[in-house]
Design a protein around this motif. Structure first.
Motif, short mmCIF file in Angstrom:
data_model
loop_
_atom_site.label_atom_id
_atom_site.label_comp_id
_atom_site.label_asym_id
_atom_site.label_seq_id
_atom_site.Cartn_x
_atom_site.Cartn_y
_atom_site.Cartn_z
N ASN A 377 -29.10 70.07 -47.77
CA ASN A 377 -29.89 69.85 -48.97
C ASN A 377 -30.70 68.58 -48.80
O ASN A 377 -30.22 67.59 -48.21
CB ASN A 377 -29.00 69.71 -50.21
N GLY A 378 -31.92 68.56 -49.31
CA GLY A 378 -32.76 67.38 -49.23
C GLY A 378 -33.50 67.11 -50.53
O GLY A 378 -33.91 68.05 -51.23
N ASN A 379 -33.63 65.84 -50.85
CA ASN A 379 -34.42 65.41 -52.01
C ASN A 379 -35.20 64.18 -51.60
O ASN A 379 -34.62 63.14 -51.29
CB ASN A 379 -33.52 65.11 -53.20
N TYR A 442 -26.67 61.04 -46.55
CA TYR A 442 -27.43 59.81 -46.27
C TYR A 442 -28.43 59.60 -47.38
O TYR A 442 -29.18 60.52 -47.76
CB TYR A 442 -28.16 59.95 -44.93
N ASN A 443 -28.45 58.40 -47.93
CA ASN A 443 -29.40 58.07 -48.98
C ASN A 443 -30.09 56.76 -48.63
O ASN A 443 -29.44 55.72 -48.45
CB ASN A 443 -28.69 57.94 -50.33
N ASP A 444 -31.41 56.83 -48.51
CA ASP A 444 -32.21 55.64 -48.22
C ASP A 444 -33.13 55.38 -49.40
O ASP A 444 -33.91 56.25 -49.81
CB ASP A 444 -33.02 55.85 -46.94
N PHE A 445 -33.04 54.19 -49.95
CA PHE A 445 -33.83 53.83 -51.13
C PHE A 445 -34.59 52.53 -50.86
O PHE A 445 -34.05 51.59 -50.28
CB PHE A 445 -32.91 53.64 -52.34
N LYS A 446 -35.86 52.51 -51.27
CA LYS A 446 -36.68 51.30 -51.14
C LYS A 446 -37.38 51.05 -52.46
O LYS A 446 -37.99 51.97 -53.03
CB LYS A 446 -37.71 51.45 -50.02
N GLY A 447 -37.28 49.82 -52.94
CA GLY A 447 -37.95 49.44 -54.17
C GLY A 447 -38.76 48.17 -53.99
O GLY A 447 -38.27 47.19 -53.40
N VAL A 479 -22.24 58.45 -46.58
CA VAL A 479 -21.03 59.05 -47.13
C VAL A 479 -20.47 60.05 -46.12
O VAL A 479 -21.19 60.91 -45.61
CB VAL A 479 -21.31 59.77 -48.46
N TYR A 480 -19.18 59.93 -45.82
CA TYR A 480 -18.47 60.85 -44.93
C TYR A 480 -17.28 61.43 -45.69
O TYR A 480 -16.46 60.67 -46.25
CB TYR A 480 -17.98 60.12 -43.68
N VAL A 481 -17.18 62.74 -45.71
CA VAL A 481 -16.10 63.40 -46.47
C VAL A 481 -15.50 64.52 -45.64
O VAL A 481 -16.22 65.30 -45.01
CB VAL A 481 -16.62 63.98 -47.80
N GLY A 482 -14.18 64.61 -45.66
CA GLY A 482 -13.46 65.73 -45.07
C GLY A 482 -12.41 66.24 -46.04
O GLY A 482 -11.73 65.43 -46.70
N LYS A 483 -12.28 67.53 -46.17
CA LYS A 483 -11.29 68.08 -47.11
C LYS A 483 -10.77 69.42 -46.61
O LYS A 483 -11.45 70.14 -45.87
CB LYS A 483 -11.88 68.23 -48.52
N ILE A 484 -9.56 69.73 -47.01
CA ILE A 484 -8.93 71.00 -46.67
C ILE A 484 -8.13 71.47 -47.88
O ILE A 484 -7.46 70.67 -48.55
CB ILE A 484 -8.04 70.87 -45.41
N ASP A 485 -8.23 72.77 -48.21
CA ASP A 485 -7.57 73.34 -49.38
C ASP A 485 -6.86 74.63 -48.98
O ASP A 485 -7.38 75.41 -48.18
CB ASP A 485 -8.58 73.63 -50.49
N TYR A 486 -5.70 74.85 -49.59
CA TYR A 486 -4.92 76.06 -49.33
C TYR A 486 -4.45 76.64 -50.66
O TYR A 486 -3.99 75.91 -51.55
CB TYR A 486 -3.71 75.74 -48.45
N THR A 487 -4.59 77.96 -50.82
CA THR A 487 -4.10 78.64 -52.02
C THR A 487 -3.35 79.90 -51.62
O THR A 487 -3.66 80.54 -50.60
CB THR A 487 -5.27 79.03 -52.95
N GLN A 488 -2.37 80.27 -52.45
CA GLN A 488 -1.65 81.52 -52.26
C GLN A 488 -0.96 81.91 -53.56
O GLN A 488 -0.71 81.06 -54.42
CB GLN A 488 -0.62 81.43 -51.14
N THR A 489 -0.68 83.20 -53.70
CA THR A 489 0.06 83.67 -54.87
C THR A 489 1.55 83.70 -54.56
O THR A 489 1.96 83.79 -53.39
CB THR A 489 -0.41 85.06 -55.29
N PHE A 490 2.38 83.64 -55.60
CA PHE A 490 3.82 83.76 -55.45
C PHE A 490 4.38 84.37 -56.72
O PHE A 490 3.83 84.22 -57.81
CB PHE A 490 4.46 82.40 -55.16
N TRP A 491 5.49 85.05 -56.60
CA TRP A 491 6.13 85.71 -57.74
C TRP A 491 5.14 86.57 -58.52
O TRP A 491 5.15 86.60 -59.75
CB TRP A 491 6.78 84.68 -58.67
N LYS A 492 4.26 87.23 -57.83
CA LYS A 492 3.26 88.14 -58.38
C LYS A 492 2.24 87.43 -59.28
O LYS A 492 1.05 87.53 -59.07
CB LYS A 492 3.93 89.28 -59.16
#
Length: 855
Positions: A377-379, A442-447, A479-492
């Protein structure tokens, strides 16, 4: 540099610090009475709802559940599911599936049934019939597969119920469907937020939700990690044509980041997720006090195994605003005694904004279990604030002394780029899946700032030598981000969710200000500052949910360890903090019968100061008024509780209570022995917010649908050791009325009204605000071509008026926004589509809301 008191802060003393304050006897009694009263009302409220069927026969305890998918086995989101009796095809009850395609119907009696499943753009399907007996607890309906409906609508008239309503009210969130809103056209994402029920945005861009500050803004379910200023630029630079919907979440579950004491606002961007080659092109033109225009396109090409998509849009936003700022300086504190002198400031600005937004992504289904994806994505944009200020000064007799006539120019440019690599694996058993994301932003701002001021006497001549000030404000954020997610059902009927996330942010802001002395630019040591900031957050969570016999329970916890380091290089001052916080969350709901459902929820959350709030560099409005950050701000912590009741999926009522410790608020002070005032952020001791809201959704007729939201709340502040004048409390009433009209031959219209009574934000007391908007649209060429005409803020009543008291200063401010706008928009959809494909989110969108940008 202003010297702030340096306070100790350790991993365990966030709560110790908050609890160390002593409360006066009478204030404590008042607080306890308020809390006990609220708890008593809540208890009675829940008791009545839970026992109103106590004398009736025992409720049926059977559950019908299933899943809705496409031919590609991808889930169909929010499908409509209806339960019918097999013997006479009479409707028993209905529900909506969730985003994973799962649905559940509870409190079903013994008998023969079948389900009918439908979703816009798909063919309606019926399940095979099934029988519920005394020995049956749960019926698992075989998975229903929906096929895409390729037939054109032709001459069929589509009523208001054929599309998602403008506002959808769920127990855990409110959804504003921007794609369906005529009035959203030509607006920015920041302006769209103001249309969301319960949301308020002030002149500085501060966002409150039901009167609570500290709202975190996410994009596609992820924090942005930007400062408030940078976030405002990102939202101003994001056009409404790129936004699909806005989700307002007051009590987020544990899988969400704990940031956001006021709740979370999630902006979901559009993504074409269909097979074949398809897309959309659009253009719009608007006129307010200046011209505005925009154009863009989106395209998608995909099949069963892959999907490639992209978009680009460009927008120009001309804007003119006017402001009056009057300051009275008294001989004594709190506005007592005689007025020593006064300042009456009039300011006008022209603010051209150019933005370019683009997106490129791809998803590849390696096989039925594994999918990988990439998204960028870019802005990129520029913003200029050209300002002319007349500041007249008067003595104690209100006789004119002199005028400070200032002209300033503030040029800003920014580049914001985000990259995401993601992976999803689905297991064969327990509906389990594991996902991983790696993000870089990455965000570069100049004022560049230039301020020139003449001091003019009554005769029109120069009283003193003119002054000039220039500033350069470069800022880079990684900004550096790492994430891991796990989901499962149990007992129906149970679900387990666990995850880990690590984020690292580094900010480098080297602000230099110079003053002109004898035609030479001399560095202003008191204003210049080189500020470096580093932040690491390690977080893990676990969340359990279970359904049984009409009950739904969810409990979770999130632990976050935070390590921050703020370095003022100019004066070689370092401020470090290391702390761990645990954030519990729980909710419990009960479906009493097909018409009544109740829920209670609790959460504890944190709001860390924004990077620009911590940076003590100055931003001047004129030589006698500036803004400055505070490097010693502490995070604010909030506990929220909310009780809700839903009747017939049409009326949702809620009562809520929250207390925030170390709440961050902006206040005013004065440089000793001068006429210069400045605003800066401080920690008040606490803020208490409680109230009640009601949301009503109704199809009045086949062509008129309504969504009305009413909110009544009270907010009070305790400044603690901060020397500030705050009111005892303020009760606020607000409403948001959305009306959608659908007529024959492709015509439709909208009419909205927003109102908020006088409110209080720390030391600021604001006046009432009303906004009324209307729009219409017509579709052509089998609904592929759309023309829209709309008027936002018809009566130009969106004006910000506030009064603030601090020390010996009373300040009154009036801002007249450039909000009345007439917009014409044209759009065209092209291409042939079949089945919907996978929609994928990034993992870094939760930090950007705290980085610095201008505007």
């Amino acid at each position: 540099m202003i010297q702030y008191p340096q306070e100790k802060f350790s991993p365990i003393n966030i709560d110790q610090h908050a609890n160390a304050y002593s409360i006066g006897f009478w204030k404590r009694q008042q607080y306890l009475c308020t809390r006990k009263s609220l708890i008593t009302v809540a208890a009675i409220y829940m008791l009545l709802l839970l026992t109103n069927k106590a004398s009736a026969q025992q409720q049926p305890t059977h559950t019908v559940k299933g899943k809705v998918v496409q031919v590609s086995q991808q889930p169909v989101e929010f499908a409509t599911v209806a339960l019918y009796r097999a013997k006479d095809s009479s409707l028993v009850k209905g529900t909506l599936g969730d985003m994973n395609g799962d649905y559940e119907l509870q409190q079903v009696s013994i008998g023969h049934y079948y389900v009918q499943v439908s979703s816009m753009g798909y063919k309606t399907q019926l399940s095979s019939s099934f029988h519920i007996t005394n020995s049956t607890t749960t019926i698992d309906v075989p998975t229903v597969v929906l096929e895409k409906n390729e037939q054109q609508l032709g001459g069929v008239t589509v009523t208001g119920t054929a599309r998602k309503p403008l506002v959808e009210q769920h127990l855990d969130k409110t959804v504003l469907n921007i794609e369906n809103s005529i009035l959203s056209e030509g607006n920015t994402a920041l302006e769209l937020l103001q249309k969301a029920p319960g949301v308020s945005v002030d002149d500085k861009g501060d966002i409150t939700l039901k009167g609570r500050p500290g709202v975190s803004v996410m994009i596609n379910g992820k924090l942005t990690y930007l400062s408030q200023g940078e976030l405002m630029h990102l939202l101003r630079g994001t056009t409404s044509s790129a936004v699909s919907k806005i989700e307002v979440i007051t009590n987020p579950p544990a899988r969400y980041d704990a940031a956001g004491t006021g709740g979370i606002i999630n902006i979901v961007l559009k993504k074409s997720a269909k097979q074949g080659f398809n897309g959309n092109v659009y253009t719009n033109y608007a006129r307010s006090r200046d011209d505005r225009y925009g154009a863009g396109f989106s395209a998608n090409y995909g099949g069963e195994k892959f999907n490639i998509y992209g978009s680009y849009n460009h927008a120009f936003r001309g804007e003119k605003e006017y402001m009056d700022n009057n300051r009275d300086f008294y001989a004594e504190e709190h506005g007592k005694g005689e007025i020593v002198q006064s300042s009456k400031l009039n300011n006008g600005t022209t603010e051209p904004l150019y933005t370019n937004n683009f997106k490129l992504g791809a998803d590849v289904n390696l096989n039925k279990h594994n999918t990988i994806g990439f998204l960028m994505n870019g802005n990129i944009g520029t913003y200029t604030n050209n300002s002319t200020t007349h500041n007249n000064w008067y003595n104690s007799q209100q006789a004119f002394m002199y005028k400070a006539f200032s002209k300033s120019k503030n040029d800003q440019q920014w580049t914001n780029l985000t990259y995401n690599l993601n992976y999803l694996h689905k297991f064969n058993k327990h509906n389990a899946e594991i996902s991983a994301d790696v993000d870089y932003a990455y965000n570069d701002f100049k004022g560049d700032q230039l301020l020139h001021t003449r001091y003019i006497n009554q005769a029109g001549g120069d009283l003193w030598t003119p002054s000039s000030r220039q500033g350069k404000i470069p800022s880079q954020t990684n900004v550096y981000v790492g994430k891991i997610d796990y989901t499962q059902t149990f007992w129906k009927d149970g679900k387990l969710e666990v995850g880990w996330k690590t984020s690292y942010v580094e900010v480098n802001n080297d602000s230099r200000f110079d003053t002109l002395l004898q035609q030479n630019w001399i560095k202003d040591q008191s204003s210049s500052n080189h500020f470096k900031y580093k932040e690491t957050i390690h977080a893990s969570y676990i969340q359990l949910s279970k359904d049984w016999k009409g009950w739904k329970a969810q409990v979770g916890g999130r632990g976050e360890f935070t390590n921050t380091k703020g370095h003022q290089v100019t004066i070689d001052s370092v401020n470090t903090r290391h702390y761990f916080q645990f954030f519990p969350q729980a909710s419990l709901s009960r479906e009493i019968n097909s018409n009544n459902l109740v829920q209670a929820s609790y959460s504890r959350r944190i709001e860390r100061p924004g990077y620009d709030e911590l940076n003590p560099y100055r931003v001047y409005r004129d030589p006698n008024l500036y803004y400055q950050g505070n490097p010693y701000l502490r995070p604010q912590l909030t506990s929220n509780i909310e009780l809700s009741h839903v009747w017939q999926q049409k009326i949702t009522t809620s009562i809520y209570y929250s207390i925030t410790k170390d709440v961050v608020n902006w206040t005013i002070s004065q440089v000793p022995n001068t006429n210069t005032s400045y605003e800066y952020a401080v920690n008040f001791k606490n803020m208490v917010n409680y109230g009640a809201s009601i949301s009503l959704h109704s199809n009045v007729t086949k062509w008129w649908a309504t969504n009305y939201f009413f909110n009544l709340y009270r907010t009070s502040y305790d400044p603690g050791e901060v020397k500030a004048t705050v009111l005892d409390g303020r009760t606020v009433f607000a409403f948001n009325l959305q009306n959608a009209f659908t007529f024959k031959k492709g015509f439709s219209a909208e009419l909205t009204a927003n109102y908020q009574s006088a409110a209080m934000y720390g030391i600021y007391e604001t006046k009432p605000v009303t906004i009324i908007s209307a729009g219409a649209q017509k579709t052509f060429l089998d609904n592929k071509f759309t023309a829209k005409l709309m008027v936002n803020d018809i009566f130009q009543t969106r004006q910000w008026r506030n009064v603030a008291k601090y020390d010996n200063i009373i300040m009154r401010e009036h801002i007249r926004f450039d909000s009345r706008m007439v917009t014409v928009s044209l759009s065209y959809r092209f291409g042939k589509t079949t089945n919907q494909l996978r929609e994928r989110k990034q993992g870094n969108e939760d930090i950007q809301s705290r980085v610095k940008s201008g505007g």
